[in-house]
Design a protein around this motif. Structure first.
Motif, PDB file in Angstrom:
ATOM      1  N   ASN A  64     137.673 -12.730   8.217  1.00  0.00           N
ATOM      2  CA  ASN A  64     137.632 -14.062   8.807  1.00  0.00           C
ATOM      3  C   ASN A  64     138.454 -14.128  10.085  1.00  0.00           C
ATOM      4  OD1 ASN A  64     136.199 -14.624   6.555  1.00  0.00           O
ATOM      5  ND2 ASN A  64     137.550 -16.212   5.754  1.00  0.00           N
ATOM      6  N   GLN A  65     139.597 -13.467  10.061  1.00  0.00           N
ATOM      7  CA  GLN A  65     140.510 -13.528  11.203  1.00  0.00           C
ATOM      8  C   GLN A  65     141.353 -12.272  11.239  1.00  0.00           C
ATOM      9  OE1 GLN A  65     142.461 -17.208  11.822  1.00  0.00           O
ATOM     10  NE2 GLN A  65     144.063 -16.350  13.106  1.00  0.00           N
TER      11      GLN A  65
ATOM     12  N   GLN B 141     142.334 -16.239  24.126  1.00  0.00           N
ATOM     13  CA  GLN B 141     143.675 -15.710  23.867  1.00  0.00           C
ATOM     14  C   GLN B 141     144.428 -15.546  25.173  1.00  0.00           C
ATOM     15  OE1 GLN B 141     143.713 -12.076  21.562  1.00  0.00           O
ATOM     16  NE2 GLN B 141     145.808 -11.572  22.110  1.00  0.00           N
TER      17      GLN B 141
ATOM     18  N   TYR C 294     140.308  -8.791  19.897  1.00  0.00           N
ATOM     19  CA  TYR C 294     141.722  -9.141  19.779  1.00  0.00           C
ATOM     20  C   TYR C 294     142.504  -8.073  20.527  1.00  0.00           C
ATOM     21  CZ  TYR C 294     140.199 -12.262  16.047  1.00  0.00           C
ATOM     22  OH  TYR C 294     139.563 -13.253  15.332  1.00  0.00           O
TER      23      TYR C 294
ATOM     24  N   ASN D 280     144.804 -10.235  12.992  1.00  0.00           N
ATOM     25  CA  ASN D 280     146.037 -10.170  13.776  1.00  0.00           C
ATOM     26  C   ASN D 280     146.186  -8.715  14.212  1.00  0.00           C
ATOM     27  OD1 ASN D 280     147.131 -12.810  13.807  1.00  0.00           O
ATOM     28  ND2 ASN D 280     147.739 -12.581  11.672  1.00  0.00           N
TER      29      ASN D 280
ATOM     30  N   GLN E 178     134.154 -11.423  18.768  1.00  0.00           N
ATOM     31  CA  GLN E 178     135.431 -11.754  19.394  1.00  0.00           C
ATOM     32  C   GLN E 178     136.409 -10.592  19.314  1.00  0.00           C
ATOM     33  OE1 GLN E 178     137.377 -15.396  18.151  1.00  0.00           O
ATOM     34  NE2 GLN E 178     139.383 -14.620  18.758  1.00  0.00           N
TER      35      GLN E 178
ATOM     36  N   LYS F 178     143.748  -8.039   8.520  1.00  0.00           N
ATOM     37  CA  LYS F 178     142.539  -8.822   8.247  1.00  0.00           C
ATOM     38  C   LYS F 178     142.857  -9.901   7.233  1.00  0.00           C
ATOM     39  CE  LYS F 178     139.559  -7.616   5.228  1.00  0.00           C
ATOM     40  NZ  LYS F 178     138.515  -6.913   4.429  1.00  0.00           N
TER      41      LYS F 178
END
Length: 402
Positions: free
Chosen positions: A267-268, A165, A214, A270, A212, A284
């Motif tokens: 899964n991912q 990132q 963020y 923001n 990971q 999420k």
């Protein structure tokens, strides 16, 4: 609902007339609008959101400083320029000098990635890479598209590092790059801090060894404070999923969330702040089993204490069908309204709806005055035309204090 308003043109002289486009304050978190995406363009200005397109097409993409996927950068080595296709109707040509480090990098075999790493106002962070006998090298030219110049070149501190990132601070003084790499036999996610002026590395912090992370910059702090999801607390065991507020200047955790992230792993993610920095949103995204739909869970935390204050859930077509920008919440010009998208299936009928929510009203007088002033304007960019001192203009346009 009224017709769509035309965009304002740059004034030449005299006063500009503004029109109130937002309704008055309602109860916090109330749903004040819900309608199909097709007629949204007719009412967008009424709520202070301006133009918006749900279907993202590369040739007409207008998310200038949001979506990095559609920034196209190429290098013209004959003319020693970067050419950037991104802004509607405008192609940018940014020269690099023969004595610049970039020139020698191209001579040594570096290639330019087509997608940018980060953007912040007039700054664009590009990515260059070189593969040599299974050894990778990375460099990051930072360009100013207004001045048509290269500001500096950031270099990866070691070989064989993977970029996770990139971010540019709200005050544009530093850039941060999160790398995943192996150092002395240990794999870790490390956040490196670079000076935009010199390109030199200022500091780094290890965020996690397994999961990971963020990050998101606090829009009020300029460059000193960030939020981190999936932060690893090295002083305690089994704490690799924390949500924290972290001080880059003091290199310590300022606040910890009261909600364990283990129960909201998806899964991912923001991670973003509300426009005024009062709320931190952890989003999420989870595809269903066949990737047809994506479940979107959003957790709203008060930044001052990181307590969970609100939870929203929506659904959209699967991640492989829709640009990720569509999933993120968007805030109105005045920062007091939030737009979400929701995909509903009623029998054989499918529809994407636009939902507008009212955020809690700020109690301090300054923020209330800012909200009222911005509600009289169609665009935040028009603040620069007001006959006000620079500090007041910065406050009205949510510019951080350095």
């Amino acid at each position: 609902m009224g017709n769509k308003k035309s965009s304002l043109k740059k004034p030449t002289a005299g006063r500009r007339n503004y029109k109130i486009v937002l309704p008055g304050f309602t109860k916090a978190w109330d749903l004040i609008y819900c309608g199909d995406v097709d007629p949204w363009m007719q009412v967008a200005d009424r709520f202070g959101f301006g133009e918006y397109a749900y279907c993202c097409k590369e040739v007409s993409c207008d998310r200038e400083f949001v979506c990095l996927q559609y920034v196209r950068a190429v290098c013209n080595r004959n003319q020693h320029t970067f050419t950037i296709d991104r802004f509607p109707g405008e192609r940018l040509h940014v020269p690099y000098l023969l004595q610049n480090d970039i020139y020698s990098m191209f001579e040594r075999g570096f290639k330019l990635n087509s997608a940018a790493g980060a953007m912040q106002d007039n700054l664009i962070l590009l990515v260059m890479h070189k593969e040599d006998c299974f050894v990778s090298h990375l460099a990051f030219p930072l360009i100013d598209h207004r001045r048509h110049s290269v500001v500096s070149v950031l270099l990866a501190p070691r070989e064989n590092m993977t970029v996770i990132q990139c971010d540019i601070s709200p005050d544009k003084t530093i850039s941060t790059i999160m790398f995943y790499s192996n150092w002395c036999g240990n794999f870790s996610y490390d956040l490196y801090v670079f000076s935009n002026e010199t390109g030199n590395t200022k500091d780094y912090v290890t965020l996690n060894h397994e999961v990971q992370p963020y990050i998101a910059f606090d829009p009020r702090s300029g460059h000193s404070t960030i939020a981190i999801a999936n932060f690893e607390n090295s002083s305690q065991e089994n704490t690799s999923h924390e949500l924290v507020i972290y001080s880059l200047s003091q290199k310590k955790v300022l606040q910890r969330s009261n909600l364990p992230l283990r129960i909201i792993i998806g899964n991912q993610f923001n991670l973003l702040y509300s426009k005024d920095g009062r709320y931190l949103i952890l989003q999420k995204l989870t595809d269903n089993r066949f990737g047809i739909s994506a479940y979107c869970d959003m957790y709203f935390f008060e930044v001052e204490n990181l307590n969970l204050v609100k939870y929203f859930t929506t659904m959209l077509p699967g991640l492989f069908r829709v640009c990720l920008v569509n999933y993120k919440p968007v805030f109105s010009h005045c920062g007091s309204y939030m737009r979400l998208l929701d995909h509903r299936v009623d029998g054989q009928t499918e529809a994407v709806t636009v939902q507008i929510y009212q955020l809690p009203l700020a109690m301090d007088l300054q923020c209330q005055c800012r909200r009222i002033i911005l509600q009289h304007m169609l665009k935040v960019e028009d603040v620069k035309y007001l006959p006000l001192p620079p500090k007041l203009k910065n406050f009205l346009s949510f510019t951080p204090v350095s």
